[in-house]
Structures are given as C-alpha cells and as structure tokens.
Design a protein around this motif. Sequence first.
Motif: not given
Length: 574
Positions: A172-177, A125-127, A150-152
């Motif tokens: 996904q994407g860049e390392i979360p700021e 499931g989703e975190i 959930n990257n969004n």
Amino acid sequence: MGPLGIWLYRVTLIMALQYLDLSFNSLIGELPKEIGNLTKLQRLSLWSNKFSNGIPSSISYLRDLEEIDLRDNALSMEIPTHIGNLSNLSSLRRRKNKLTGGIPTSVQKLNKLDSIDLEGNLLTGEIPFWLFNFKDLRSLHLGGNNLTWNNNMKMVRKCKLSELSLRSCDLQGEIPEWISNQTLFFLDLSNNRLHGPFPQWLAEINFVYLILSHNKLLGSLPPALFRSLGLYVLALSHNNFSGELPKTIGDAEFPSILMLDRNKFSGPIPGSISQISNLQILDLSCNRLSSNIFPVFDLQFSGALPSNLTKLRNLEHLELQDNDISGEFPNFLLQISNLQVLNLRNNSLQGPIPKTISNLKNLQILDLSSNNLTGEIPTEFANLTRMSGAPYLPSLTFVDILISLGFGFDNIAVIELIMLNLSYNKLSSKIPASLSDLQNVEGLDLSHNKLSGPIPTTLTKLQQLTTLDVSNNQLTSRIPTGGQMNTMVDANIYANNSGLCGFQIRVPCHEDLPLAPKQHGHDNKKEPWISLKAVEIGYPVSFLLTIGIIFLAGYFNPSLSSNSRRHHPHQLIK
C-alpha cells in the motif's frame, strides 16, 4: 519402496554423484526418502514433474547441496523447518506448487542464498524482514501467494536485488523508495494497492521487465521511462495514469510487449511508436486516446488506418476492435506477414473483403464482425493454411511473461481457439463450400448478414467445429447432417432463416411430409349443399311419419270400445 526408490537405491552405489537432473519428465508420486542417501549431491533438479505431498525430511542429509529446484510440481504441506540444515544452499526454487504455511525462520540460517523463488504457492503470513538481510541475495520472487507486506516496517536492506516480485502481497501507499537502492532489471509489483505518481527515480532505472499493472497509480509517465536501453516488457495496465503518451515512446527500441490499457491516457498517439520494430503485443485499449496517426488495440480511434502500421514487421497480435475505423478493408495490413491474430470487430469498415486476405499465411484468428462489409465471402479463405493446421500458441519465450502479467495458462488457452467471425455485416450470395478446407476451425460465425442458398453439405467435414452461428440470414433448404453438424442442434443458431428445415430445428422438410389423399374438387363443392338439403327435407318427413303411426295405432284400433277407452286411458299406447 516404489520403482523410483529402488532406482535411487541403485544410484547410491555411485557415491560420487554430485549432479542429478530429472526435469521435464512425468514422474509422479511422493519424493522418495531414499533421496537422502545421495550425500555428495550438490545440484538437484526435479523441475516440471508431477511429484505430490510433502518434502521428505531425509533431504536434510544433503549437506553439500547448493541448488535445489522443485518448480512446477504438486508438492503440498509446509516448507519443512529442517531445510535450515542445508548450510551450503545458494538457490531455493519451489515456484508453482501447493506449499502452505509461512516461510520458516530456519531459512535465515542459509546465509549463502542468492536466489529464492517461492512464487505461485499457497503461502500465508507476513513477509519476514530478514529475507532482505542476505548479502548475496540477487533474486527474490514471492508473488502469487497469500503473503502480506508490513507497510509500516522499517528495515535496513543488506541485499542488492536484480529481480524482485511482490505481486499480490498487499503493498500500500506509494512505490517504496528503498527500491531505488537496488540494481533491478526485473520488478513485479502488480495486483497491489499502490497509489501516487510514477516516480522519476523509477523511470531512470534500466529495466528489462517492469510490471506495475492492477494498482491505483496516477499522473503522467516520465519521458525517461522509454529511454531504458533494454526495456523488453512494460505492463502498466489497470491504473489511473493520465495525460499524453510521451513522444519518447519510440526511443524504446527493444520492447516486445507494451501493455498500457485501461488507464486515462489522452491526446494523440505518438507517431514514433511505429519505430519499435520488435513489437509483438501492443495494447492501448480503454483509454481516452484520439488520433488518426497510429491506432492500435481497442482505443477510441476514428478515421482511416495509416499505412505506417506495416513498419511493425514482427507484429503477431493486432487488435483494433471497438473503434470507429472507417473506409474499406485496409489492404496494407495484408503485408504484415507474421500476423496470427487480427481483430477489427465493431468498427465502420465497408466494401468487400479483399481476396488477398489469403496472403496472411500465418493467420489463425480473424474477426471482422460488426462492420458494414459487403459482397461475397471470398473462397480464398480456404488458403489460410494455418487455420487448418496446428493451434496457435504464443512463442515460448512469452509464456512465463504472460503468466507473470496475470494471464495464466487458462487465459493463454483461449488464444488456441481457431475462429472465423464475419457476423453483423452485409455479406451476400452463398456460403462458399470451400470453407470446409479449414479443417481445424472450431468457431464459425456468419450470422446477421444477407447470405442465401443452402448451408453447404461440405461443412460436415469440419470435425473440430464446436461453435456455429448462421442465424439472421436468408438461407434455405435442409440443414446438413453428419459429423459435427449433428451436434449443432440449438435452434437459435439457425433462427430467422425462414427457408431452413431439418431435425436440428424440429422443422420437417417438404420431402419428409406424408402425402395427403387426393380429393376431387367438384364433389367437394357440392357436398355442403347436398347435406343441407337432406336436413331440410328429412326432418319434417320423419316428424309427420311418426305422428301418423301413433294415430293409427291408438285411435283407430277396432278391438277397443269407447267405454274401455274412457276407463283405461293408459292403454292407448302399448
């Protein structure tokens, strides 16, 4: 009621019991429902046992419980929703079980939580975003499940984390700021789909453990990364980092593990790397490095080894395989007394193996295969006492680290192999009988050399031997029998030794062949001539004799008249 249930029933007589620790035992079966009778319990630790099946609902009666540690068991099924009734709970640790399902929403009732460790289960499931709303939360480990990020998702984080593991959570994407707003000393974002450069703000955090391996990160490493005062483990392997390694790499005084392998680093290896005196594991393999200053682990390096390598007095694991290291065997390596693993496979070393190899008293794995080494196999190998002792294991302080880096216990077990590999060289003379003193050797590879003489019968004493290869030499005589040698029946491990014999290769030895009957050479030479003459003489004699008998019996019989011969032609022969 099982034995443990009976025991717990008796324990309930001690109504004031607040702390119960049964960790590191071999307790099996289900967690007994009687555990709910310990209503005054504040701390419960059942870490590292063999409990299975689900968590009993009676655990919800422990309203005073502040810490519960169920790590390293075999608990299955879903996390029960009634866990939300434990309102005083501050620590929830269920790492390395077989828990399934999602993280129940009832957990958000536990507003005193400061530590959640659900690493290494089968959760799906989703975190949930509300996990980051616990004001006191300092440690969150969710990696190694089937959870997804959930990257969004945009959320306001109220927590101040010091430890975070989102390994294998499909980031996904860049390392979360948002990570920059935390006070992290432990960060594991490995096995995700992160891309982009290494952020400058991330390099300025004083990490102790930073694990970003198995992503798609790229670009160069900021020099500030190695100025972290407490950096102990840095794992950036399996990415697309490029450029030169920062010259500041030697400023990191305390790292024990540096894993920068399988990237695209190029240029020279900074000489300052030899200043990291605490280094125990160093991997720069599979890059584009080219240097003659400090070669380590299978990078593309050529030339002779430098003597400043001996500054790494604490180095235990040194792998220089698959390079183009040349010259004679580097004697200064024999000064690194803590070495337990030495791998120089597939280089261009030449000359003899030094007898002082026996100085490496802690050595347990030695691989010198695929070089151009010559001379005899030193009898001093028998003095490598640790190769005839207990199997090598990494120090316990590294076990959890190695697991978090993705090695796992199955891979660590490989390190236990006690092995001697001298194959693909030009070693000559006999196999020394003293190799039998390496009583715990499990792998022995002497193939593709110029060894001669018999295989020593003393090898039958190697009771732990499971792998042997002596093919492609000049060995002779009977293959020894007895002990583990009776199990070495694969003909390939003896191939291309024309003088070997024995049941292992189904080639009888000369002394096992039956004796042939003796024959006189003079008679043998005459026999064909006599037989031919007998045929030449016997055939015409027999023919003439037969014709003569027929003639005399038929045409010169006096009892027959000429008339009877004419009228009874079929009576010529009776």
